[in-house]
Design a protein around this motif. Structure first.
Motif, PDB file in Angstrom:
ATOM      1  N   LYS A 104     -99.324  40.747  10.066  1.00  0.00           N
ATOM      2  CA  LYS A 104     -99.477  40.043  11.337  1.00  0.00           C
ATOM      3  C   LYS A 104    -100.929  40.020  11.783  1.00  0.00           C
ATOM      4  CE  LYS A 104     -98.031  40.238  16.189  1.00  0.00           C
ATOM      5  NZ  LYS A 104     -99.323  40.640  16.757  1.00  0.00           N
ATOM      6  N   LYS A 105    -101.652  41.089  11.508  1.00  0.00           N
ATOM      7  CA  LYS A 105    -103.046  41.239  11.918  1.00  0.00           C
ATOM      8  C   LYS A 105    -103.162  41.024  13.426  1.00  0.00           C
ATOM      9  CE  LYS A 105    -105.148  40.286   7.459  1.00  0.00           C
ATOM     10  NZ  LYS A 105    -106.113  39.479   6.683  1.00  0.00           N
ATOM     11  N   ALA A 106    -104.150  40.206  13.851  1.00  0.00           N
ATOM     12  CA  ALA A 106    -104.365  39.985  15.290  1.00  0.00           C
ATOM     13  C   ALA A 106    -103.787  38.650  15.739  1.00  0.00           C
ATOM     14  CB  ALA A 106    -105.856  40.050  15.606  1.00  0.00           C
ATOM     15  N   THR A 107    -102.828  38.127  14.965  1.00  0.00           N
ATOM     16  CA  THR A 107    -102.242  36.829  15.283  1.00  0.00           C
ATOM     17  C   THR A 107    -101.316  36.939  16.492  1.00  0.00           C
ATOM     18  OG1 THR A 107    -102.248  36.352  12.920  1.00  0.00           O
ATOM     19  CG2 THR A 107    -101.007  34.864  14.325  1.00  0.00           C
ATOM     20  N   THR A 108    -101.353  35.940  17.361  1.00  0.00           N
ATOM     21  CA  THR A 108    -100.455  35.890  18.506  1.00  0.00           C
ATOM     22  C   THR A 108     -99.370  34.846  18.266  1.00  0.00           C
ATOM     23  OG1 THR A 108    -101.838  34.255  19.622  1.00  0.00           O
ATOM     24  CG2 THR A 108    -102.301  36.572  20.071  1.00  0.00           C
ATOM     25  N   GLY A 109     -98.449  34.735  19.208  1.00  0.00           N
ATOM     26  CA  GLY A 109     -97.409  33.724  19.100  1.00  0.00           C
ATOM     27  C   GLY A 109     -96.076  34.242  18.627  1.00  0.00           C
ATOM     28  N   PHE A 110     -95.907  35.570  18.537  1.00  0.00           N
ATOM     29  CA  PHE A 110     -94.652  36.174  18.105  1.00  0.00           C
ATOM     30  C   PHE A 110     -93.787  36.510  19.329  1.00  0.00           C
ATOM     31  CE2 PHE A 110     -97.514  36.639  14.664  1.00  0.00           C
ATOM     32  CZ  PHE A 110     -96.770  36.735  13.505  1.00  0.00           C
ATOM     33  N   PHE A 111     -92.502  36.753  19.102  1.00  0.00           N
ATOM     34  CA  PHE A 111     -91.648  37.155  20.223  1.00  0.00           C
ATOM     35  C   PHE A 111     -91.866  38.632  20.534  1.00  0.00           C
ATOM     36  CE2 PHE A 111     -88.759  38.442  16.790  1.00  0.00           C
ATOM     37  CZ  PHE A 111     -88.167  39.576  17.296  1.00  0.00           C
ATOM     38  N   ASN A 112     -91.665  38.968  21.789  1.00  0.00           N
ATOM     39  CA  ASN A 112     -91.826  40.342  22.253  1.00  0.00           C
ATOM     40  C   ASN A 112     -90.444  40.962  22.423  1.00  0.00           C
ATOM     41  OD1 ASN A 112     -92.160  42.704  23.902  1.00  0.00           O
ATOM     42  ND2 ASN A 112     -94.178  41.939  24.510  1.00  0.00           N
ATOM     43  N   PRO A 113     -90.084  41.965  21.604  1.00  0.00           N
ATOM     44  CA  PRO A 113     -88.721  42.517  21.636  1.00  0.00           C
ATOM     45  C   PRO A 113     -88.386  43.281  22.908  1.00  0.00           C
ATOM     46  CG  PRO A 113     -90.113  43.805  20.165  1.00  0.00           C
ATOM     47  CD  PRO A 113     -90.909  42.600  20.555  1.00  0.00           C
ATOM     48  N   TYR A 114     -89.385  43.541  23.770  1.00  0.00           N
ATOM     49  CA  TYR A 114     -89.088  44.202  25.035  1.00  0.00           C
ATOM     50  C   TYR A 114     -88.507  43.223  26.055  1.00  0.00           C
ATOM     51  CZ  TYR A 114     -92.047  47.997  23.280  1.00  0.00           C
ATOM     52  OH  TYR A 114     -92.581  49.014  22.518  1.00  0.00           O
ATOM     53  N   PHE A 115     -88.755  41.947  25.878  1.00  0.00           N
ATOM     54  CA  PHE A 115     -88.400  40.982  26.907  1.00  0.00           C
ATOM     55  C   PHE A 115     -87.522  39.829  26.436  1.00  0.00           C
ATOM     56  CE2 PHE A 115     -92.481  42.830  28.156  1.00  0.00           C
ATOM     57  CZ  PHE A 115     -92.191  43.261  29.440  1.00  0.00           C
ATOM     58  N   GLU A 116     -87.513  39.529  25.154  1.00  0.00           N
ATOM     59  CA  GLU A 116     -86.846  38.309  24.701  1.00  0.00           C
ATOM     60  C   GLU A 116     -85.589  38.599  23.897  1.00  0.00           C
ATOM     61  OE1 GLU A 116     -89.589  34.856  23.881  1.00  0.00           O
ATOM     62  OE2 GLU A 116     -90.906  36.514  23.292  1.00  0.00           O
ATOM     63  N   ASP A 117     -84.500  37.975  24.311  1.00  0.00           N
ATOM     64  CA  ASP A 117     -83.240  38.078  23.586  1.00  0.00           C
ATOM     65  C   ASP A 117     -83.196  36.947  22.570  1.00  0.00           C
ATOM     66  OD1 ASP A 117     -80.710  38.361  22.647  1.00  0.00           O
ATOM     67  OD2 ASP A 117     -79.691  37.875  24.518  1.00  0.00           O
ATOM     68  N   VAL A 118     -83.486  37.275  21.328  1.00  0.00           N
ATOM     69  CA  VAL A 118     -83.528  36.239  20.282  1.00  0.00           C
ATOM     70  C   VAL A 118     -82.303  36.302  19.377  1.00  0.00           C
ATOM     71  CG1 VAL A 118     -86.040  36.136  20.313  1.00  0.00           C
ATOM     72  CG2 VAL A 118     -84.898  37.685  18.719  1.00  0.00           C
ATOM     73  N   ASP A 119     -81.298  37.067  19.768  1.00  0.00           N
ATOM     74  CA  ASP A 119     -80.080  37.141  18.956  1.00  0.00           C
ATOM     75  C   ASP A 119     -78.889  36.519  19.669  1.00  0.00           C
ATOM     76  OD1 ASP A 119     -79.312  37.921  16.356  1.00  0.00           O
ATOM     77  OD2 ASP A 119     -78.132  39.576  17.156  1.00  0.00           O
ATOM     78  N   SER A 120     -79.162  35.787  20.750  1.00  0.00           N
ATOM     79  CA  SER A 120     -78.079  35.148  21.488  1.00  0.00           C
ATOM     80  C   SER A 120     -77.577  33.894  20.785  1.00  0.00           C
ATOM     81  CB  SER A 120     -78.550  34.781  22.904  1.00  0.00           C
ATOM     82  OG  SER A 120     -79.667  33.910  22.840  1.00  0.00           O
ATOM     83  N   GLU A 121     -78.443  33.267  19.989  1.00  0.00           N
ATOM     84  CA  GLU A 121     -78.084  32.071  19.223  1.00  0.00           C
ATOM     85  C   GLU A 121     -78.553  32.252  17.784  1.00  0.00           C
ATOM     86  OE1 GLU A 121     -76.417  29.520  20.340  1.00  0.00           O
ATOM     87  OE2 GLU A 121     -76.427  29.953  22.505  1.00  0.00           O
ATOM     88  N   GLN A 122     -77.849  31.634  16.859  1.00  0.00           N
ATOM     89  CA  GLN A 122     -78.234  31.756  15.454  1.00  0.00           C
ATOM     90  C   GLN A 122     -79.390  30.819  15.125  1.00  0.00           C
ATOM     91  OE1 GLN A 122     -75.042  31.355  12.634  1.00  0.00           O
ATOM     92  NE2 GLN A 122     -76.362  31.723  10.865  1.00  0.00           N
ATOM     93  N   TYR A 123     -80.431  31.387  14.527  1.00  0.00           N
ATOM     94  CA  TYR A 123     -81.565  30.598  14.067  1.00  0.00           C
ATOM     95  C   TYR A 123     -81.842  30.805  12.574  1.00  0.00           C
ATOM     96  CZ  TYR A 123     -84.002  35.051  14.510  1.00  0.00           C
ATOM     97  OH  TYR A 123     -84.366  36.375  14.389  1.00  0.00           O
ATOM     98  N   LEU A 124     -81.253  31.850  11.983  1.00  0.00           N
ATOM     99  CA  LEU A 124     -81.468  32.135  10.571  1.00  0.00           C
ATOM    100  C   LEU A 124     -80.272  31.661   9.765  1.00  0.00           C
ATOM    101  CD1 LEU A 124     -83.401  33.504   8.513  1.00  0.00           C
ATOM    102  CD2 LEU A 124     -82.052  35.584   8.807  1.00  0.00           C
ATOM    103  N   PHE A 125     -80.558  30.888   8.705  1.00  0.00           N
ATOM    104  CA  PHE A 125     -79.498  30.339   7.864  1.00  0.00           C
ATOM    105  C   PHE A 125     -79.865  30.536   6.392  1.00  0.00           C
ATOM    106  CE2 PHE A 125     -79.355  28.134  11.889  1.00  0.00           C
ATOM    107  CZ  PHE A 125     -78.010  28.086  12.187  1.00  0.00           C
ATOM    108  N   CYS A 126     -78.907  30.265   5.548  1.00  0.00           N
ATOM    109  CA  CYS A 126     -79.099  30.511   4.118  1.00  0.00           C
ATOM    110  C   CYS A 126     -78.355  29.453   3.315  1.00  0.00           C
ATOM    111  CB  CYS A 126     -78.579  31.909   3.782  1.00  0.00           C
ATOM    112  SG  CYS A 126     -78.554  32.323   2.036  1.00  0.00           S
ATOM    113  N   ASP A 127     -78.991  28.968   2.261  1.00  0.00           N
ATOM    114  CA  ASP A 127     -78.346  28.054   1.308  1.00  0.00           C
ATOM    115  C   ASP A 127     -78.242  28.751  -0.040  1.00  0.00           C
ATOM    116  OD1 ASP A 127     -78.122  25.911   3.092  1.00  0.00           O
ATOM    117  OD2 ASP A 127     -80.176  25.247   2.676  1.00  0.00           O
ATOM    118  N   ILE A 128     -77.165  28.452  -0.767  1.00  0.00           N
ATOM    119  CA  ILE A 128     -77.006  28.993  -2.112  1.00  0.00           C
ATOM    120  C   ILE A 128     -76.535  27.877  -3.043  1.00  0.00           C
ATOM    121  CG2 ILE A 128     -74.624  29.750  -1.718  1.00  0.00           C
ATOM    122  CD1 ILE A 128     -75.293  32.167  -3.562  1.00  0.00           C
TER     123      ILE A 128
END
Length: 322
Positions: A182-206
């Motif tokens: 990650k280094k000093a890059t910004t723009g990531f979610f902050n796990p103290y404040f953001e609920d990012v598991d309320s909706e599915q965003y990760l998917f998989c194809d096989i």
């Protein structure tokens, strides 16, 4: 995975006070003591913006100068942003009283970064107790979802936001690999404040080809999310440095999981498609219950279920040598 993390509940002024307790320089101690109230205000503003999902706005607005008087150590915030007096920093700001000192911004920056490096994060120093308590808030990295937490990462870089250098809500527990990538890059979610598991965003194809298969993970924006929120999650997959691409790691880990479960899945497949489906469904439910809908294993089992006929055919054709 439950990405939300309960923040470390410790007053920032007490953290600074503990961290500077063994400084030999009285002058540096005094400077850091007088920074403390303004550092506290900076943290409160950061928290307010994060709770309202406006981290980008925080970054844009609070690019500020800190000017203080060497004899009075009086931190004064100054900026060319219009109408900043409407914000908390400036509610009691008297524009007729501005103490100036050449290079004061750099001095404050150096003091706060040195405080983090030499007194807060360094083993054996008085602030290290706070560092360890924050690091131990969670066991697994919230970005790659798999590796053990080893370090604290500055959500907003300390070089750009020195007043948040030792703020617990700006320090995210990460694994060594994600912290480095990650280094000093910004723009990531902050796990103290953001609920990012309320909706599915990760998917998989096989896809199955002859006696083998190809797995490919991907992310997609949930319809109920804003572009900004999704962008902060997508950054995990797009902004890590080469050699630590998270989606590539998911592909690799998924193959390992299938190989380790192959004997069990083959035996289930040979008992029929219905039994095979129940086996995969149990795996999926267990993974979601323990880690959430966006955990890579949950997504993998969902993918196998969505391609049940081909998946069943593939595992039924495998010959296991006892």
């Amino acid at each position: 995975m439950n990405y939300r993390v309960v923040p470390y509940n410790q007053d920032i002024i007490e953290i600074i006070s503990d961290s500077i307790s063994n400084y030999e320089s009285d002058l540096k101690k005094e400077r850091l003591k007088y920074y403390s109230p303004q550092v506290c205000k900076s943290e409160l503003n950061f928290k307010e913006f994060m709770e309202n999902g406006q981290v980008e706005k925080f970054e844009e607005i609070f690019t500020y100068k800190i000017i203080y008087s060497m004899d009075k150590f009086n931190p004064i915030y100054n900026s060319n942003i219009k109408d900043l007096q409407d914000f908390l920093y400036f509610k009691n700001f008297n524009e007729n009283i501005v103490y100036k000192l050449n290079n004061s911004k750099e001095l404050m920056k150096q003091d706060m970064i040195e405080l983090y490096n030499s007194k807060f994060s360094k083993i054996g120093q008085p602030g290290r107790t706070h560092y360890d308590r924050i690091r131990n808030l969670i066991d697994y990295c919230p970005y790659c979802q798999e590796n053990d937490v080893k370090h604290l990462d500055h959500f907003l870089p300390k070089t750009q936001f020195p007043s948040l250098s030792v703020s617990p809500i700006n320090l995210v527990p990460l694994c060594s690999d994600c912290n480095t990538a990650k280094k000093a890059t910004t723009g990531f979610f902050n796990p103290y404040f953001e609920d990012v598991d309320s909706e599915q965003y990760l998917f998989c194809d096989i896809s199955f080809q002859n006696d083998d298969y190809i797995i490919k993970f991907k992310s997609e924006q949930p319809s109920s999310w804003s572009k900004q929120k999704y962008s902060r999650v997508e950054s995990i997959f797009t902004k890590m440095t080469k050699g630590h691409e998270i989606l590539v790691l998911f592909n690799k880990w998924a193959r390992t999981t299938i190989n380790e479960s192959k004997r069990r899945l083959v035996r289930s497949a040979l008992r029929g498609q219905k039994d095979f489906r129940e086996t995969l469904l149990d795996d999926y439910k267990d993974s979601v219950e323990e880690q959430g809908i966006n955990y890579w294993k949950s997504t993998l089992y969902q993918c196998l279920l969505n391609n049940l006929e081909d998946t069943h055919k593939y595992f039924s054709s495998i010959v296991i040598q006892d």
